[in-house]
Write an enzyme that holds these catalytic residues in place. Structure first.
Site: not given
Length: 244
Positions: A8, A130
């Protein structure tokens, strides 16, 4: 199943967020290119890169880092974060990504994503969904940093994408993201049982090597691991074990 290490990026640095909260960031000292090279040397078959600045504001400051990673490793790279239009998709492919993860647009404008699947093919696109579970047991996709709930449930949305030729799905249980609380096995089982032609990448909650075995038993094609790998909770050798 393959082990998919995640990197990330925020401001060109390697970080992790807890449950997607930008105010709950952990910064790691690793250079992203050097980290990707270590993952590739450990046997990774695919590396997953999240552009957190792109996801939040459309900032393209991490694209150079992503391109450097793609150039540095002889391993396919998939990347997501900040894809808001077809030009964003094309730019990431041009920078060397093998696949581009599309998140919020899957929820907000699914017709566009279906059209892109037709234009670019199923190997170029990953639907990144998500999800959170409602009190009545439905899994609802969320968008815009999880602040917007989708109008239809996960499986109704997947029906549309499946008909459009979707081949790759990255699904994250929001409650488990970055929390090391164990993978969402029931969710993964439900997806693989209903969509045998879609390659599922499980994400969220993996804390130890035994979690990988549990995810594999759900039929997932891959398991994305970020924090547990960075913090040494899962040994780098596991990457190679799941890539043999």
């Amino acid at each position: 199943m393959i082990f998919i290490p995640a990197i990330d990026l925020r401001g060109g640095r390697v970080v992790r967020l807890s449950q997607g909260d930008y105010d709950r960031e952990t910064h790691y000292d690793d250079d992203p290119v050097a980290l990707a090279e270590r993952y590739a040397a450990a046997g990774a078959k695919l590396i997953h890169i999240v552009d957190l600045d792109g996801a939040r504001s459309g900032n393209e400051s991490n694209l150079n880092s992503i391109a450097r990673i793609c150039d540095a490793v002889d391993v396919p790279v998939q990347t997501g974060g900040g894809v808001r239009c077809i030009e964003d998709l094309e730019l990431r492919l041009a920078r060397g990504a093998k696949r581009v993860v599309i998140g919020s647009l899957c929820v907000q404008h699914p017709d566009n994503v279906c059209a892109w699947l037709d234009a670019f093919g199923g190997e170029a696109i990953v639907a990144g969904l998500d999800v959170s579970r409602t009190l009545d047991g439905q899994w609802i996709p969320r968008a815009a940093g999880w602040t917007q709930a989708g109008e239809i449930d996960l499986f109704s949305l997947l029906n549309r994408f499946n008909d459009a030729g979707l081949k790759h799905l990255l699904c994250t249980d929001i409650e488990r993201d970055g929390m090391l609380s164990g993978p969402s096995l029931e969710l993964y089982h439900a997806i693989t049982e209903q969509y045998g032609d879609i390659q599922l990448q499980a994400s969220g909650g993996v804390a130890r090597a035994s979690d990988l075995d549990k995810v594999a038993q759900t039929g997932a094609a891959g398991c994305i691991v970020g924090r547990a790998l960075l913090e040494g909770r899962i040994d780098m050798h596991e990457i190679g074990r799941w890539s043999e």
